[in-house]
Design a protein around this motif. Structure first.
Motif, PDB file in Angstrom:
ATOM      1  N   THR A 276      51.066  53.576  42.254  1.00  0.00           N
ATOM      2  CA  THR A 276      52.352  53.336  41.571  1.00  0.00           C
ATOM      3  C   THR A 276      53.000  52.055  42.094  1.00  0.00           C
ATOM      4  N   THR A 277      52.953  51.875  43.418  1.00  0.00           N
ATOM      5  CA  THR A 277      53.551  50.673  44.026  1.00  0.00           C
ATOM      6  C   THR A 277      52.801  49.431  43.555  1.00  0.00           C
ATOM      7  N   LYS A 278      51.468  49.530  43.521  1.00  0.00           N
ATOM      8  CA  LYS A 278      50.679  48.368  43.089  1.00  0.00           C
ATOM      9  C   LYS A 278      51.009  47.998  41.645  1.00  0.00           C
ATOM     10  N   ARG A 279      51.086  49.021  40.763  1.00  0.00           N
ATOM     11  CA  ARG A 279      51.402  48.728  39.350  1.00  0.00           C
ATOM     12  C   ARG A 279      52.787  48.081  39.224  1.00  0.00           C
ATOM     13  N   ALA A 280      53.738  48.549  40.048  1.00  0.00           N
ATOM     14  CA  ALA A 280      55.081  47.964  39.975  1.00  0.00           C
ATOM     15  C   ALA A 280      55.043  46.496  40.399  1.00  0.00           C
ATOM     16  N   LEU A 281      54.265  46.196  41.441  1.00  0.00           N
ATOM     17  CA  LEU A 281      54.155  44.797  41.885  1.00  0.00           C
ATOM     18  C   LEU A 281      53.450  43.950  40.816  1.00  0.00           C
ATOM     19  N   ASP A 282      52.422  44.536  40.163  1.00  0.00           N
ATOM     20  CA  ASP A 282      51.753  43.827  39.061  1.00  0.00           C
ATOM     21  C   ASP A 282      52.775  43.479  37.988  1.00  0.00           C
ATOM     22  N   ARG A 283      53.604  44.455  37.622  1.00  0.00           N
ATOM     23  CA  ARG A 283      54.596  44.226  36.551  1.00  0.00           C
ATOM     24  C   ARG A 283      55.610  43.149  36.942  1.00  0.00           C
ATOM     25  N   LEU A 284      55.834  43.019  38.274  1.00  0.00           N
ATOM     26  CA  LEU A 284      56.774  41.982  38.721  1.00  0.00           C
ATOM     27  C   LEU A 284      56.105  40.600  38.747  1.00  0.00           C
ATOM     28  N   GLY A 285      54.809  40.592  38.383  1.00  0.00           N
ATOM     29  CA  GLY A 285      54.111  39.301  38.281  1.00  0.00           C
ATOM     30  C   GLY A 285      53.313  38.929  39.519  1.00  0.00           C
ATOM     31  N   PHE A 286      53.245  39.839  40.498  1.00  0.00           N
ATOM     32  CA  PHE A 286      52.452  39.538  41.694  1.00  0.00           C
ATOM     33  C   PHE A 286      50.982  39.818  41.402  1.00  0.00           C
ATOM     34  N   GLU A 287      50.101  38.985  41.983  1.00  0.00           N
ATOM     35  CA  GLU A 287      48.661  39.243  41.833  1.00  0.00           C
ATOM     36  C   GLU A 287      48.137  39.752  43.164  1.00  0.00           C
ATOM     37  N   LEU A 288      47.689  41.010  43.191  1.00  0.00           N
ATOM     38  CA  LEU A 288      47.109  41.548  44.429  1.00  0.00           C
ATOM     39  C   LEU A 288      45.853  42.326  44.101  1.00  0.00           C
ATOM     40  N   GLN A 289      44.915  42.334  45.022  1.00  0.00           N
ATOM     41  CA  GLN A 289      43.622  42.975  44.774  1.00  0.00           C
ATOM     42  C   GLN A 289      43.676  44.459  45.114  1.00  0.00           C
ATOM     43  N   GLY A 290      44.511  44.822  46.101  1.00  0.00           N
ATOM     44  CA  GLY A 290      44.559  46.240  46.477  1.00  0.00           C
ATOM     45  C   GLY A 290      45.776  46.498  47.344  1.00  0.00           C
ATOM     46  N   LEU A 291      46.137  47.784  47.457  1.00  0.00           N
ATOM     47  CA  LEU A 291      47.289  48.125  48.287  1.00  0.00           C
ATOM     48  C   LEU A 291      47.060  49.526  48.858  1.00  0.00           C
ATOM     49  N   ARG A 292      47.283  49.685  50.154  1.00  0.00           N
ATOM     50  CA  ARG A 292      47.141  51.005  50.791  1.00  0.00           C
ATOM     51  C   ARG A 292      48.463  51.305  51.500  1.00  0.00           C
ATOM     52  N   ALA A 293      48.955  52.527  51.341  1.00  0.00           N
ATOM     53  CA  ALA A 293      50.198  52.920  52.012  1.00  0.00           C
ATOM     54  C   ALA A 293      49.838  53.800  53.201  1.00  0.00           C
ATOM     55  N   THR A 294      50.434  53.528  54.356  1.00  0.00           N
ATOM     56  CA  THR A 294      50.185  54.373  55.531  1.00  0.00           C
ATOM     57  C   THR A 294      51.537  54.800  56.105  1.00  0.00           C
TER      58      THR A 294
ATOM     59  N   ALA B 184      46.139  30.444  49.294  1.00  0.00           N
ATOM     60  CA  ALA B 184      45.617  29.148  49.754  1.00  0.00           C
ATOM     61  C   ALA B 184      45.461  29.150  51.278  1.00  0.00           C
ATOM     62  N   ASP B 185      46.436  29.734  51.973  1.00  0.00           N
ATOM     63  CA  ASP B 185      46.368  29.820  53.438  1.00  0.00           C
ATOM     64  C   ASP B 185      47.214  31.003  53.924  1.00  0.00           C
ATOM     65  N   ALA B 186      47.247  31.206  55.240  1.00  0.00           N
ATOM     66  CA  ALA B 186      47.930  32.381  55.809  1.00  0.00           C
ATOM     67  C   ALA B 186      49.428  32.332  55.534  1.00  0.00           C
ATOM     68  N   ASP B 187      50.020  31.114  55.602  1.00  0.00           N
ATOM     69  CA  ASP B 187      51.462  30.997  55.345  1.00  0.00           C
ATOM     70  C   ASP B 187      51.802  31.418  53.917  1.00  0.00           C
ATOM     71  N   ALA B 188      50.950  31.008  52.976  1.00  0.00           N
ATOM     72  CA  ALA B 188      51.191  31.350  51.561  1.00  0.00           C
ATOM     73  C   ALA B 188      51.072  32.874  51.393  1.00  0.00           C
ATOM     74  N   ALA B 189      50.120  33.479  52.074  1.00  0.00           N
ATOM     75  CA  ALA B 189      49.938  34.940  51.991  1.00  0.00           C
ATOM     76  C   ALA B 189      51.173  35.648  52.561  1.00  0.00           C
ATOM     77  N   GLU B 190      51.672  35.127  53.683  1.00  0.00           N
ATOM     78  CA  GLU B 190      52.846  35.741  54.318  1.00  0.00           C
ATOM     79  C   GLU B 190      54.066  35.616  53.413  1.00  0.00           C
ATOM     80  N   GLU B 191      54.214  34.451  52.800  1.00  0.00           N
ATOM     81  CA  GLU B 191      55.370  34.206  51.922  1.00  0.00           C
ATOM     82  C   GLU B 191      55.340  35.167  50.737  1.00  0.00           C
ATOM     83  N   ARG B 192      54.103  35.332  50.143  1.00  0.00           N
ATOM     84  CA  ARG B 192      53.995  36.204  48.960  1.00  0.00           C
ATOM     85  C   ARG B 192      54.318  37.650  49.360  1.00  0.00           C
TER      86      ARG B 192
END
Lengths: 85, 85
Positions: A23-41, B51-59
């Motif tokens: 659910t969190t990943k889909r919400a981030l996708d909808r906000l326009g973020f591109e991420l490959q995966g997300l794990r909650a701990t 692109a780099d670690a700083d960009a990952a941290e910012e995102r």
């Protein structure tokens, strides 16, 4: 006795579905973020007194086994540090 | 682009009541454990290309600001590592 902080990180075992993370990943996708995966701990920071670091780790592991983690679906890790003064 | 894992740890600001942690602590007390304190934090492990670690941290910080953390009651930290192959 020494004051320690034991940090118990509880995560779902590989292969166990994680609806919260999905659910969190889909919400981030909808906000326009591109991420490959997300794990909650879940992470518990426990302040306790113990004779030494090993005893503190053992006690924190017992707490995880008996309450903080469900052995069927969770793995957990314990890290121990002397508590900050 | 490089594959990174950004770990966002979200915790309640000092002084904000944490009913979940209080309940967990009381349950551990009832099980006979002796502990001085307990704090619960949420931790998100995010796989992303950057692109780099700083960009990952910012995102990852942007994701925390916009969704993962409520700035009124939460603080958060971001740690970035190259993803394990």
């Amino acid at each position: 006795m020494t004051a320690y902080t034991a940090t118990v990180t509880v995560r779902l075992k590989r292969g166990v579905l994680d609806p919260e993370a999905e659910t969190t990943k889909r919400a981030l996708d909808r906000l326009g973020f591109e991420l490959q995966g997300l794990r909650a701990t879940d992470r518990y920071e426990i302040d306790l007194d113990a004779a030494d670091a090993d005893a503190a780790e053992e006690r924190a592991s017992e707490m995880a086994d008996r309450l903080l983690a469900n052995p069927t679906i969770h793995d957990y890790e314990v890290e121990v540090e002397e508590a900050e003064e």
